[in-house]
Design a protein around this motif. Sequence first.
Motif, PDB file in Angstrom:
ATOM      1  N   VAL A 182       0.849  -1.192   0.000  1.00  0.00           N
ATOM      2  CA  VAL A 182       0.000   0.000   0.000  1.00  0.00           C
ATOM      3  C   VAL A 182       0.884   1.241   0.000  1.00  0.00           C
ATOM      4  CG1 VAL A 182      -1.739   1.306   1.275  1.00  0.00           C
ATOM      5  CG2 VAL A 182      -1.837  -1.187   1.230  1.00  0.00           C
ATOM      6  N   ASP A 183       0.637   2.139  -0.942  1.00  0.00           N
ATOM      7  CA  ASP A 183       1.334   3.423  -0.968  1.00  0.00           C
ATOM      8  C   ASP A 183       0.564   4.414  -0.114  1.00  0.00           C
ATOM      9  OD1 ASP A 183       3.318   2.514  -2.707  1.00  0.00           O
ATOM     10  OD2 ASP A 183       2.099   2.962  -4.477  1.00  0.00           O
ATOM     11  N   ALA A 184       1.235   4.992   0.852  1.00  0.00           N
ATOM     12  CA  ALA A 184       0.560   5.879   1.803  1.00  0.00           C
ATOM     13  C   ALA A 184       1.372   7.148   2.003  1.00  0.00           C
ATOM     14  CB  ALA A 184       0.358   5.164   3.139  1.00  0.00           C
ATOM     15  N   GLN A 185       0.707   8.145   2.539  1.00  0.00           N
ATOM     16  CA  GLN A 185       1.326   9.411   2.884  1.00  0.00           C
ATOM     17  C   GLN A 185       0.973   9.733   4.333  1.00  0.00           C
ATOM     18  OE1 GLN A 185       3.348  11.096   0.861  1.00  0.00           O
ATOM     19  NE2 GLN A 185       3.015   9.709  -0.877  1.00  0.00           N
ATOM     20  N   SER A 186       1.937  10.249   5.064  1.00  0.00           N
ATOM     21  CA  SER A 186       1.690  10.626   6.454  1.00  0.00           C
ATOM     22  C   SER A 186       2.327  11.976   6.745  1.00  0.00           C
ATOM     23  CB  SER A 186       2.243   9.571   7.417  1.00  0.00           C
ATOM     24  OG  SER A 186       3.658   9.521   7.332  1.00  0.00           O
ATOM     25  N   PHE A 187       1.646  12.743   7.560  1.00  0.00           N
ATOM     26  CA  PHE A 187       2.165  14.033   8.015  1.00  0.00           C
ATOM     27  C   PHE A 187       1.968  14.093   9.522  1.00  0.00           C
ATOM     28  CE2 PHE A 187       1.594  18.564   9.039  1.00  0.00           C
ATOM     29  CZ  PHE A 187       2.820  19.048   8.592  1.00  0.00           C
ATOM     30  N   VAL A 188       3.067  14.193  10.242  1.00  0.00           N
ATOM     31  CA  VAL A 188       3.037  14.107  11.702  1.00  0.00           C
ATOM     32  C   VAL A 188       3.539  15.411  12.298  1.00  0.00           C
ATOM     33  CG1 VAL A 188       3.891  12.862  13.718  1.00  0.00           C
ATOM     34  CG2 VAL A 188       3.396  11.618  11.609  1.00  0.00           C
ATOM     35  N   THR A 189       2.795  15.911  13.272  1.00  0.00           N
ATOM     36  CA  THR A 189       3.222  17.044  14.090  1.00  0.00           C
ATOM     37  C   THR A 189       3.180  16.590  15.545  1.00  0.00           C
ATOM     38  OG1 THR A 189       0.992  17.955  14.429  1.00  0.00           O
ATOM     39  CG2 THR A 189       2.163  18.600  12.409  1.00  0.00           C
ATOM     40  N   PRO A 190       3.745  17.349  16.458  1.00  0.00           N
ATOM     41  CA  PRO A 190       3.712  16.921  17.870  1.00  0.00           C
ATOM     42  C   PRO A 190       2.310  16.778  18.446  1.00  0.00           C
ATOM     43  CG  PRO A 190       5.411  18.574  17.549  1.00  0.00           C
ATOM     44  CD  PRO A 190       4.640  18.501  16.264  1.00  0.00           C
ATOM     45  N   THR A 191       1.297  17.345  17.790  1.00  0.00           N
ATOM     46  CA  THR A 191      -0.060  17.293  18.326  1.00  0.00           C
ATOM     47  C   THR A 191      -1.040  16.528  17.444  1.00  0.00           C
ATOM     48  OG1 THR A 191      -0.559  19.434  17.290  1.00  0.00           O
ATOM     49  CG2 THR A 191       0.208  19.460  19.574  1.00  0.00           C
ATOM     50  N   GLY A 192      -0.574  15.909  16.377  1.00  0.00           N
ATOM     51  CA  GLY A 192      -1.522  15.207  15.520  1.00  0.00           C
ATOM     52  C   GLY A 192      -0.854  14.428  14.409  1.00  0.00           C
ATOM     53  N   ILE A 193      -1.631  13.513  13.822  1.00  0.00           N
ATOM     54  CA  ILE A 193      -1.168  12.669  12.724  1.00  0.00           C
ATOM     55  C   ILE A 193      -2.218  12.707  11.619  1.00  0.00           C
ATOM     56  CG2 ILE A 193      -0.521  10.339  11.997  1.00  0.00           C
ATOM     57  CD1 ILE A 193       0.250   9.739  14.868  1.00  0.00           C
ATOM     58  N   ILE A 194      -1.770  12.970  10.404  1.00  0.00           N
ATOM     59  CA  ILE A 194      -2.633  12.897   9.226  1.00  0.00           C
ATOM     60  C   ILE A 194      -2.112  11.760   8.355  1.00  0.00           C
ATOM     61  CG2 ILE A 194      -3.509  14.085   7.189  1.00  0.00           C
ATOM     62  CD1 ILE A 194      -3.088  16.713   8.637  1.00  0.00           C
ATOM     63  N   PHE A 195      -2.978  10.836   7.987  1.00  0.00           N
ATOM     64  CA  PHE A 195      -2.565   9.640   7.247  1.00  0.00           C
ATOM     65  C   PHE A 195      -3.575   9.355   6.145  1.00  0.00           C
ATOM     66  CE2 PHE A 195      -2.203   5.031   6.575  1.00  0.00           C
ATOM     67  CZ  PHE A 195      -0.841   4.915   6.399  1.00  0.00           C
ATOM     68  N   SER A 196      -3.066   9.088   4.962  1.00  0.00           N
ATOM     69  CA  SER A 196      -3.926   8.779   3.827  1.00  0.00           C
ATOM     70  C   SER A 196      -3.283   7.699   2.981  1.00  0.00           C
ATOM     71  CB  SER A 196      -4.187  10.025   2.972  1.00  0.00           C
ATOM     72  OG  SER A 196      -2.979  10.468   2.369  1.00  0.00           O
ATOM     73  N   ILE A 197      -4.124   6.974   2.251  1.00  0.00           N
ATOM     74  CA  ILE A 197      -3.676   5.922   1.348  1.00  0.00           C
ATOM     75  C   ILE A 197      -3.900   6.382  -0.085  1.00  0.00           C
ATOM     76  CG2 ILE A 197      -4.086   3.551   0.578  1.00  0.00           C
ATOM     77  CD1 ILE A 197      -4.820   2.835   3.409  1.00  0.00           C
ATOM     78  N   ASP A 198      -2.874   6.272  -0.913  1.00  0.00           N
ATOM     79  CA  ASP A 198      -2.977   6.702  -2.297  1.00  0.00           C
ATOM     80  C   ASP A 198      -4.051   5.893  -3.024  1.00  0.00           C
ATOM     81  OD1 ASP A 198      -0.943   8.393  -1.716  1.00  0.00           O
ATOM     82  OD2 ASP A 198       0.624   7.234  -2.725  1.00  0.00           O
ATOM     83  N   GLY A 199      -4.847   6.604  -3.834  1.00  0.00           N
ATOM     84  CA  GLY A 199      -5.888   5.941  -4.601  1.00  0.00           C
ATOM     85  C   GLY A 199      -7.211   5.847  -3.870  1.00  0.00           C
ATOM     86  N   GLU A 200      -7.248   6.304  -2.612  1.00  0.00           N
ATOM     87  CA  GLU A 200      -8.486   6.287  -1.839  1.00  0.00           C
ATOM     88  C   GLU A 200      -8.790   7.692  -1.339  1.00  0.00           C
ATOM     89  OE1 GLU A 200      -8.678   3.429   1.237  1.00  0.00           O
ATOM     90  OE2 GLU A 200      -8.036   1.743  -0.006  1.00  0.00           O
ATOM     91  N   ASP A 201     -10.064   7.988  -1.212  1.00  0.00           N
ATOM     92  CA  ASP A 201     -10.489   9.301  -0.751  1.00  0.00           C
ATOM     93  C   ASP A 201     -10.426   9.431   0.771  1.00  0.00           C
ATOM     94  OD1 ASP A 201     -11.002  10.024  -3.362  1.00  0.00           O
ATOM     95  OD2 ASP A 201     -13.099   9.385  -3.289  1.00  0.00           O
ATOM     96  N   LYS A 202     -10.291   8.321   1.447  1.00  0.00           N
ATOM     97  CA  LYS A 202     -10.341   8.327   2.901  1.00  0.00           C
ATOM     98  C   LYS A 202      -9.027   8.826   3.491  1.00  0.00           C
ATOM     99  CE  LYS A 202     -11.579   5.339   6.788  1.00  0.00           C
ATOM    100  NZ  LYS A 202     -11.942   3.959   7.186  1.00  0.00           N
ATOM    101  N   THR A 203      -9.115   9.811   4.358  1.00  0.00           N
ATOM    102  CA  THR A 203      -7.971  10.363   5.081  1.00  0.00           C
ATOM    103  C   THR A 203      -8.329  10.442   6.558  1.00  0.00           C
ATOM    104  OG1 THR A 203      -7.237  11.644   3.169  1.00  0.00           O
ATOM    105  CG2 THR A 203      -6.410  12.308   5.321  1.00  0.00           C
ATOM    106  N   ARG A 204      -7.414  10.051   7.402  1.00  0.00           N
ATOM    107  CA  ARG A 204      -7.674  10.014   8.839  1.00  0.00           C
ATOM    108  C   ARG A 204      -6.788  11.028   9.566  1.00  0.00           C
ATOM    109  NH1 ARG A 204      -9.273   4.883  10.629  1.00  0.00           N
ATOM    110  NH2 ARG A 204      -9.083   5.716  12.750  1.00  0.00           N
ATOM    111  N   LEU A 205      -7.357  11.604  10.594  1.00  0.00           N
ATOM    112  CA  LEU A 205      -6.637  12.551  11.452  1.00  0.00           C
ATOM    113  C   LEU A 205      -6.799  12.121  12.900  1.00  0.00           C
ATOM    114  CD1 LEU A 205      -5.243  15.275  12.189  1.00  0.00           C
ATOM    115  CD2 LEU A 205      -7.518  16.313  12.124  1.00  0.00           C
ATOM    116  N   ILE A 206      -5.675  12.070  13.619  1.00  0.00           N
ATOM    117  CA  ILE A 206      -5.684  11.724  15.042  1.00  0.00           C
ATOM    118  C   ILE A 206      -5.016  12.850  15.818  1.00  0.00           C
ATOM    119  CG2 ILE A 206      -4.735  10.190  16.797  1.00  0.00           C
ATOM    120  CD1 ILE A 206      -5.121   7.886  15.021  1.00  0.00           C
ATOM    121  N   ARG A 207      -5.713  13.322  16.847  1.00  0.00           N
ATOM    122  CA  ARG A 207      -5.154  14.343  17.720  1.00  0.00           C
ATOM    123  C   ARG A 207      -4.380  13.688  18.857  1.00  0.00           C
ATOM    124  NH1 ARG A 207      -4.770  19.766  17.439  1.00  0.00           N
ATOM    125  NH2 ARG A 207      -5.413  19.947  19.613  1.00  0.00           N
TER     126      ARG A 207
END
Length: 241
Positions: free
Chosen positions: A34-59
């Motif tokens: 699975v090809d994925a992209q993630s963006f992490v900051t000290p207060t949250g995580i943004i994670f998505s999978i290429d080819g899908e519209d679903k993106t998740r955010l965790i505080r």
Amino acid sequence: MDICLLAGRIMLQNGAETYRVEDTMIRMANARGVDAQSFVTPTGIIFSIDGEDKTRLIRVSERAIDLQKITRVNTVSRAFCSDKLSIEEAYEKLTEIAASRHAYPIWLQIVTAALASGCFLIMFNGPWSDFASAFVCGAIGFSCALYFHRLTRFKFFAEFLAALALGLASFVLVRIGAGQSQSTIIIGSVMPLVPGVLITNAVRDLMAGHLVSGMSKGIEALLTALAIGGGIAASLFLVAS
């Protein structure tokens, strides 16, 4: 996606560097094709999978230092990437890690912090006769930090009060003759409160190119240092007045 987010959240909550969290999540996703992209900051995580519209955010609002949990997550991640664990098994192990308590009881953390305070006093050329005073002040400061962290969500206020308490304790011990050098006792006993891991992670994130996380962690470490210094200054002001 659930496995990657859970692994990243555990690592971020327990003191892992931002780039390490992103790398672990991407490697776990790539291990299953699975090809994925993630963006992490000290207060949250943004994670998505290429080819899908679903993106998740965790505080992530609460953070601590528990390197053992990070090590356990790394072990699960390596086994998962080597096809030694299935998705269900990896998720179960990560859930157990997330639910587990701190590896060491509170009394042992306090004793260790107190012992480290005495050792720092000797390292800063303090007299051996002040070892017991630094031990007591270190225990008081670390205990107050843990106690006030539970009472208030403002981390810097808790550290300010902890530094104030150990500063006053050092004055009392010197006044009754249990200690000689108040400044050395304060320096030694305040060391367990210094955000060393946070400063190290800030520098490593900056070197890895994660400027947002590196700057935010650096500012957090600076504010923590100011809170500790303010607490010590307040104790000296109260004593002088």
